[in-house]
Design a protein around this motif. Structure first.
Motif, PDB file in Angstrom:
ATOM      1  N   LEU A 110     -18.529   3.203  19.058  1.00  0.00           N
ATOM      2  CA  LEU A 110     -17.099   3.521  19.018  1.00  0.00           C
ATOM      3  C   LEU A 110     -16.247   2.268  19.212  1.00  0.00           C
ATOM      4  CD1 LEU A 110     -16.966   6.815  21.109  1.00  0.00           C
ATOM      5  CD2 LEU A 110     -16.512   6.581  18.667  1.00  0.00           C
ATOM      6  N   ASN A 111     -16.596   1.481  20.253  1.00  0.00           N
ATOM      7  CA  ASN A 111     -15.837   0.250  20.551  1.00  0.00           C
ATOM      8  C   ASN A 111     -14.327   0.512  20.500  1.00  0.00           C
ATOM      9  OD1 ASN A 111     -18.304  -1.213  20.643  1.00  0.00           O
ATOM     10  ND2 ASN A 111     -18.286  -1.408  18.433  1.00  0.00           N
ATOM     11  N   TYR A 112     -13.935   1.628  21.101  1.00  0.00           N
ATOM     12  CA  TYR A 112     -12.541   2.078  20.972  1.00  0.00           C
ATOM     13  C   TYR A 112     -11.612   1.495  22.027  1.00  0.00           C
ATOM     14  CZ  TYR A 112     -13.309   5.324  24.891  1.00  0.00           C
ATOM     15  OH  TYR A 112     -13.581   5.864  26.123  1.00  0.00           O
ATOM     16  N   ILE A 113     -12.164   0.800  23.017  1.00  0.00           N
ATOM     17  CA  ILE A 113     -11.350   0.223  24.083  1.00  0.00           C
ATOM     18  C   ILE A 113     -11.160  -1.263  23.792  1.00  0.00           C
ATOM     19  CG2 ILE A 113     -11.186  -0.248  26.549  1.00  0.00           C
ATOM     20  CD1 ILE A 113     -13.028   2.164  26.994  1.00  0.00           C
ATOM     21  N   LYS A 114      -9.911  -1.702  23.709  1.00  0.00           N
ATOM     22  CA  LYS A 114      -9.664  -3.105  23.344  1.00  0.00           C
ATOM     23  C   LYS A 114     -10.208  -4.058  24.407  1.00  0.00           C
ATOM     24  CE  LYS A 114      -4.876  -3.037  25.091  1.00  0.00           C
ATOM     25  NZ  LYS A 114      -3.449  -3.218  24.711  1.00  0.00           N
ATOM     26  N   GLU A 117      -7.900   2.935  20.846  1.00  0.00           N
ATOM     27  CA  GLU A 117      -7.002   1.778  20.775  1.00  0.00           C
ATOM     28  C   GLU A 117      -7.323   0.998  19.505  1.00  0.00           C
ATOM     29  OE1 GLU A 117      -6.390   1.126  25.588  1.00  0.00           O
ATOM     30  OE2 GLU A 117      -7.839  -0.116  24.513  1.00  0.00           O
ATOM     31  N   GLU A 118      -6.452   1.094  18.522  1.00  0.00           N
ATOM     32  CA  GLU A 118      -6.704   0.473  17.225  1.00  0.00           C
ATOM     33  C   GLU A 118      -6.772  -1.056  17.332  1.00  0.00           C
ATOM     34  OE1 GLU A 118      -4.089   1.587  14.128  1.00  0.00           O
ATOM     35  OE2 GLU A 118      -4.547   3.726  14.241  1.00  0.00           O
ATOM     36  N   PRO A 119      -7.649  -1.665  16.563  1.00  0.00           N
ATOM     37  CA  PRO A 119      -7.702  -3.132  16.542  1.00  0.00           C
ATOM     38  C   PRO A 119      -6.483  -3.702  15.834  1.00  0.00           C
ATOM     39  CG  PRO A 119      -9.164  -2.240  14.885  1.00  0.00           C
ATOM     40  CD  PRO A 119      -8.650  -1.059  15.670  1.00  0.00           C
ATOM     41  N   SER A 120      -6.193  -4.952  16.102  1.00  0.00           N
ATOM     42  CA  SER A 120      -5.039  -5.610  15.497  1.00  0.00           C
ATOM     43  C   SER A 120      -5.414  -7.020  15.067  1.00  0.00           C
ATOM     44  CB  SER A 120      -3.871  -5.677  16.484  1.00  0.00           C
ATOM     45  OG  SER A 120      -2.840  -6.520  16.004  1.00  0.00           O
ATOM     46  N   SER A 121      -5.017  -7.399  13.887  1.00  0.00           N
ATOM     47  CA  SER A 121      -5.289  -8.752  13.397  1.00  0.00           C
ATOM     48  C   SER A 121      -4.446  -9.793  14.124  1.00  0.00           C
ATOM     49  CB  SER A 121      -5.010  -8.836  11.893  1.00  0.00           C
ATOM     50  OG  SER A 121      -3.651  -8.516  11.617  1.00  0.00           O
ATOM     51  N   MET A 122      -3.496  -9.329  14.942  1.00  0.00           N
ATOM     52  CA  MET A 122      -2.623 -10.252  15.663  1.00  0.00           C
ATOM     53  C   MET A 122      -3.271 -10.793  16.937  1.00  0.00           C
ATOM     54  SD  MET A 122      -0.039 -10.406  13.709  1.00  0.00           S
ATOM     55  CE  MET A 122       1.137 -11.266  14.756  1.00  0.00           C
ATOM     56  N   VAL A 123      -4.371 -10.180  17.388  1.00  0.00           N
ATOM     57  CA  VAL A 123      -5.038 -10.652  18.603  1.00  0.00           C
ATOM     58  C   VAL A 123      -6.349 -11.336  18.220  1.00  0.00           C
ATOM     59  CG1 VAL A 123      -3.991  -8.899  20.063  1.00  0.00           C
ATOM     60  CG2 VAL A 123      -6.175  -8.412  18.968  1.00  0.00           C
ATOM     61  N   ARG A 124      -6.703 -12.359  18.962  1.00  0.00           N
ATOM     62  CA  ARG A 124      -7.831 -13.206  18.572  1.00  0.00           C
ATOM     63  C   ARG A 124      -9.165 -12.477  18.651  1.00  0.00           C
ATOM     64  NH1 ARG A 124      -6.002 -14.541  23.503  1.00  0.00           N
ATOM     65  NH2 ARG A 124      -7.458 -14.812  25.250  1.00  0.00           N
ATOM     66  N   TRP A 125      -9.303 -11.500  19.569  1.00  0.00           N
ATOM     67  CA  TRP A 125     -10.611 -10.866  19.720  1.00  0.00           C
ATOM     68  C   TRP A 125     -10.897  -9.837  18.620  1.00  0.00           C
ATOM     69  CZ3 TRP A 125      -6.676 -10.424  23.332  1.00  0.00           C
ATOM     70  CH2 TRP A 125      -6.045  -9.184  23.433  1.00  0.00           C
ATOM     71  N   ASP A 126      -9.903  -9.438  17.850  1.00  0.00           N
ATOM     72  CA  ASP A 126     -10.130  -8.527  16.727  1.00  0.00           C
ATOM     73  C   ASP A 126     -10.101  -9.258  15.386  1.00  0.00           C
ATOM     74  OD1 ASP A 126     -10.409  -6.214  18.253  1.00  0.00           O
ATOM     75  OD2 ASP A 126      -8.269  -5.785  18.239  1.00  0.00           O
ATOM     76  N   SER A 127      -9.904 -10.557  15.405  1.00  0.00           N
ATOM     77  CA  SER A 127      -9.741 -11.319  14.157  1.00  0.00           C
ATOM     78  C   SER A 127     -10.991 -12.144  13.845  1.00  0.00           C
ATOM     79  CB  SER A 127      -8.538 -12.252  14.279  1.00  0.00           C
ATOM     80  OG  SER A 127      -7.369 -11.524  14.528  1.00  0.00           O
ATOM     81  N   PRO A 128     -11.287 -12.318  12.549  1.00  0.00           N
ATOM     82  CA  PRO A 128     -10.631 -11.684  11.401  1.00  0.00           C
ATOM     83  C   PRO A 128     -10.966 -10.195  11.340  1.00  0.00           C
ATOM     84  CG  PRO A 128     -12.533 -12.951  10.679  1.00  0.00           C
ATOM     85  CD  PRO A 128     -12.369 -13.246  12.124  1.00  0.00           C
ATOM     86  N   MET A 160     -16.746  -8.350  24.552  1.00  0.00           N
ATOM     87  CA  MET A 160     -17.767  -8.742  23.578  1.00  0.00           C
ATOM     88  C   MET A 160     -17.380 -10.055  22.894  1.00  0.00           C
ATOM     89  SD  MET A 160     -19.133  -5.201  21.854  1.00  0.00           S
ATOM     90  CE  MET A 160     -17.565  -4.698  21.165  1.00  0.00           C
ATOM     91  N   TYR A 161     -16.103 -10.201  22.591  1.00  0.00           N
ATOM     92  CA  TYR A 161     -15.602 -11.439  21.969  1.00  0.00           C
ATOM     93  C   TYR A 161     -15.876 -12.637  22.868  1.00  0.00           C
ATOM     94  CZ  TYR A 161     -11.967 -14.952  21.019  1.00  0.00           C
ATOM     95  OH  TYR A 161     -11.283 -16.126  20.816  1.00  0.00           O
ATOM     96  N   CYS A 162     -15.626 -12.484  24.170  1.00  0.00           N
ATOM     97  CA  CYS A 162     -15.849 -13.590  25.112  1.00  0.00           C
ATOM     98  C   CYS A 162     -17.328 -13.961  25.182  1.00  0.00           C
ATOM     99  CB  CYS A 162     -15.336 -13.207  26.495  1.00  0.00           C
ATOM    100  SG  CYS A 162     -13.529 -13.151  26.640  1.00  0.00           S
ATOM    101  N   ALA A 163     -18.195 -12.948  25.170  1.00  0.00           N
ATOM    102  CA  ALA A 163     -19.632 -13.219  25.213  1.00  0.00           C
ATOM    103  C   ALA A 163     -20.067 -13.988  23.965  1.00  0.00           C
ATOM    104  CB  ALA A 163     -20.406 -11.907  25.329  1.00  0.00           C
TER     105      ALA A 163
END
Length: 299
Positions: free
Chosen positions: A88-92, A147-158, A98-101
């Protein structure tokens, strides 16, 4: 090599997209024209970890389930793997974790947002013929909390958005992201704090105590004339310290020792913000304490 995070509503088709991506990536890696490093593609999913859909029914069971997913992810992340996280990975906040790891290991990252309407996801969930159905109340709760991902934040980009109407994923763009995308170096928030050796506290206390005794002995032998002296703490440890031309009381030295130990004990127990490895050897502690004494003893 890379971490690919797949996210979307429950029963929105995430596993289908994960398999599509795995097929595309493996096909490109096996292409005779591919000249890059040897890589493998792996998927980590709730099903692979035997996580029942009921674990999302309450926070007490969901938290250890996310922990199991994160641990499995950490175990399989490496420079020779493109790792796809099918959950699901639904929590930002969890996606950021995960991005930090991944950033700590200098892996490329990207996020795939599998988009469908709530009504369609609900219909697909209710009509599933396998054991992967979310209980109705759990499904509604997850949709509301998503919580929808956003291309404006670094952990959801690209960020790659894949609507339910698309037959396939944007394989070319994803391939480019996981093989050619920028690798962001670890920052202070993702780097481990350097730890002191287990005997650092003992070394700190023993060395400073021995130096106080040596200074008092040296002062008694010289009559308090001061100046630079060499303290023979052992056959190999002989720090030098400049003493003032007066009698130094034991209480003065003990006060300076307590202050010095207190400051450095905090660095040992909590970690240090200094770059690189801090030297906690007897020689280093002795030299630092000698400099501290010289700075704080008034002539």
């Amino acid at each position: 090599m890379a971490l690919v995070t797949i996210t979307g509503y429950p029963s929105s088709g995430k596993s289908r997209r994960a398999l599509q991506l795995k097929t595309h990536l493996e096909s490109r890696l096996q292409d005779p024209n591919y000249a890059g490093p040897k890589l493998k593609v792996q998927i980590i999913s709730d099903d692979e970890l035997n996580l029942d859909r009921n674990v999302y029914s309450d926070s007490r069971s969901e938290k250890p389930a996310r922990g199991a997913l994160f641990t499995a992810m950490q175990r399989q992340m490496s420079q020779d793997t493109i790792l796809i996280i099918d959950s699901l990975n639904y929590i930002k906040g969890f996606r950021y974790q995960m991005y930090c790891a991944a950033r700590e290991l200098k892996l490329r990252v990207c996020t795939i947002f599998v988009v469908t309407t709530q009504d369609l996801a609900r219909e697909w969930n209710e009509t599933r013929q396998d054991s992967k159905v979310y209980p109705s109340e759990t499904f509604e709760n997850l949709v509301q909390r998503y919580e929808e991902p956003s291309s404006m934040v670094r952990w959801d980009s690209p960020l790659f958005t894949v609507p339910w109407l698309d037959e396939d994923i944007p394989a070319d763009d994803i391939w480019k992201a996981v093989t050619e995308g920028n690798i962001k170096p670890p920052n202070a928030g993702t780097q481990a704090v350097p730890k002191a050796p287990t005997d650092a506290l003992r070394t700190l206390e023993h060395t400073t105590t021995t130096m106080v005794s040596a200074i008092m002995s040296e002062q008694a032998a010289s009559g308090g004339i001061g100046g630079p002296v060499t303290l023979a703490l052992s056959s190999t440890l002989k720090p030098r310290v400049s003493l003032p031309s007066r009698n130094i009381t034991l209480s003065e030295l003990q006060r300076l020792k307590r202050q010095f130990v207190t400051v450095h004990k905090k660095a040992i127990t909590l970690g240090t913000v200094e770059k690189g490895v801090v030297d906690w050897s007897e020689e280093s502690v002795a030299d630092k304490f000698a400099a501290y004494i010289e700075e704080n003893l008034k002539s």
